[in-house]
Motif scaffolding. Sequence first.
Motif, PDB file in Angstrom:
ATOM      1  N   SER A  60       4.477   7.903   4.050  1.00 18.14           N
ATOM      2  CA  SER A  60       5.330   8.604   3.577  1.00 18.14           C
ATOM      3  C   SER A  60       6.054   8.400   1.976  1.00 18.14           C
ATOM      4  O   SER A  60       5.810   7.046   1.759  1.00 18.14           O
ATOM      5  CB  SER A  60       6.718   8.763   4.498  1.00 18.14           C
ATOM      6  N   THR A  61       6.508   9.060   1.395  1.00 17.93           N
ATOM      7  CA  THR A  61       7.154   8.549   0.183  1.00 17.93           C
ATOM      8  C   THR A  61       8.107   7.512   0.422  1.00 17.93           C
ATOM      9  O   THR A  61       8.477   6.816  -0.523  1.00 17.93           O
ATOM     10  CB  THR A  61       7.660   9.806  -0.476  1.00 17.93           C
ATOM     11  N   HIS A  62       8.935   7.423   1.419  1.00 21.44           N
ATOM     12  CA  HIS A  62       9.887   6.485   1.380  1.00 21.44           C
ATOM     13  C   HIS A  62       9.390   4.916   1.754  1.00 21.44           C
ATOM     14  O   HIS A  62       9.524   4.153   1.075  1.00 21.44           O
ATOM     15  CB  HIS A  62      10.424   6.611   3.044  1.00 21.44           C
ATOM     16  N   LEU A  67       3.099   7.807  -6.440  1.00 24.67           N
ATOM     17  CA  LEU A  67       3.686   6.648  -5.746  1.00 24.67           C
ATOM     18  C   LEU A  67       2.883   5.494  -5.370  1.00 24.67           C
ATOM     19  O   LEU A  67       3.245   4.349  -5.125  1.00 24.67           O
ATOM     20  CB  LEU A  67       4.839   6.803  -4.891  1.00 24.67           C
ATOM     21  N   GLY A 125      -1.025   4.655   0.048  1.00 28.80           N
ATOM     22  CA  GLY A 125      -0.749   5.654   0.972  1.00 28.80           C
ATOM     23  C   GLY A 125      -1.913   5.994   1.923  1.00 28.80           C
ATOM     24  O   GLY A 125      -3.056   5.956   1.431  1.00 28.80           O
ATOM     25  N   ASP A 156       1.735  14.558  -2.655  1.00 26.87           N
ATOM     26  CA  ASP A 156       2.846  13.704  -2.273  1.00 26.87           C
ATOM     27  C   ASP A 156       2.795  12.378  -2.532  1.00 26.87           C
ATOM     28  O   ASP A 156       3.834  11.749  -3.052  1.00 26.87           O
ATOM     29  CB  ASP A 156       3.493  14.065  -0.845  1.00 26.87           C
ATOM     30  N   LEU A 157       1.659  11.445  -2.053  1.00 24.44           N
ATOM     31  CA  LEU A 157       1.783  10.348  -2.201  1.00 24.44           C
ATOM     32  C   LEU A 157       1.056   9.663  -3.600  1.00 24.44           C
ATOM     33  O   LEU A 157       1.683   8.542  -3.792  1.00 24.44           O
ATOM     34  CB  LEU A 157       0.915   9.756  -1.105  1.00 24.44           C
ATOM     35  N   ALA A 184       2.454  13.773   4.949  1.00 20.26           N
ATOM     36  CA  ALA A 184       2.285  14.277   3.606  1.00 20.26           C
ATOM     37  C   ALA A 184       0.713  14.475   2.903  1.00 20.26           C
ATOM     38  O   ALA A 184      -0.082  13.649   3.588  1.00 20.26           O
ATOM     39  CB  ALA A 184       2.961  12.720   2.883  1.00 20.26           C
ATOM     40  N   LYS A 204       8.067   4.279  -2.048  1.00 20.14           N
ATOM     41  CA  LYS A 204       9.024   3.952  -2.761  1.00 20.14           C
ATOM     42  C   LYS A 204       9.547   2.532  -2.566  1.00 20.14           C
ATOM     43  O   LYS A 204      10.053   1.876  -3.578  1.00 20.14           O
ATOM     44  CB  LYS A 204      10.050   4.911  -2.566  1.00 20.14           C
TER      45      LYS A 204
END
Length: 229
Positions: free
Chosen positions: A182-184, A212, A198, A208-209, A204, A187
Amino acid sequence: MPIDALLFDKDGTLFDFAATWEAFARAFLLRITQNDLDRATVVGRTIGFGMIENRFSPDSIVIAGTPSEIADALMPSLPEMEHAAIVDLINEEAARAPQAEAVPLIPFLDGLRQRGIKLGVATNDAESPALAHLGAAGIEDRFDFIAGFDSGHGAKPGPGQLLAFAAHVGVDPSRVAMVGDSTHDLKAGRAAGMVTIGVLTGLAGPEDLSPLADVVLPDIGHIPGWLAA
């Protein structure tokens, strides 16, 4: 720079998200509504879960939220329940959720340990169900560090759990990779100054990944090859 330690998210990373948490959501929603399917369907929408489709929406709070945040989302639909009682039921049902391993975890983790890599888990679940899941899979003792949102280091996307892991194993954060779906997760990894990996065993997608992540892999089973390269 070499990677000396790997910190894994749990759900969607070590374990396939959909296979695990769709069963949890259905059981939890039926329990909390006394098996009223119509009401469970309505309540499910507040946390991004479709009872009819048996599927989470990509923006569901369950994907990366803590039990407390999930309870916050549920409160308007469950005025008869206290927040703490909802959290307790979430944790209870979460501990019972069947775990589908993303890859065979024992040989995967043993292979990493044989290379001298320190291993940890950082999850936004509570620590107790996280330990239950890892114990049921027979892998709890493969990790040098396990933290939930309630372990005293905060929750992702904050970097607290990640920095606590690096300090615990004595590895500079720049030589640690945070692995998550996840992006959480990513991040948090960026905030901690770590390499970010990722994986696509959550909900996701690569789109999305990728912004990041230093690398996006199909699943954690590709990590040894990536490390070797």
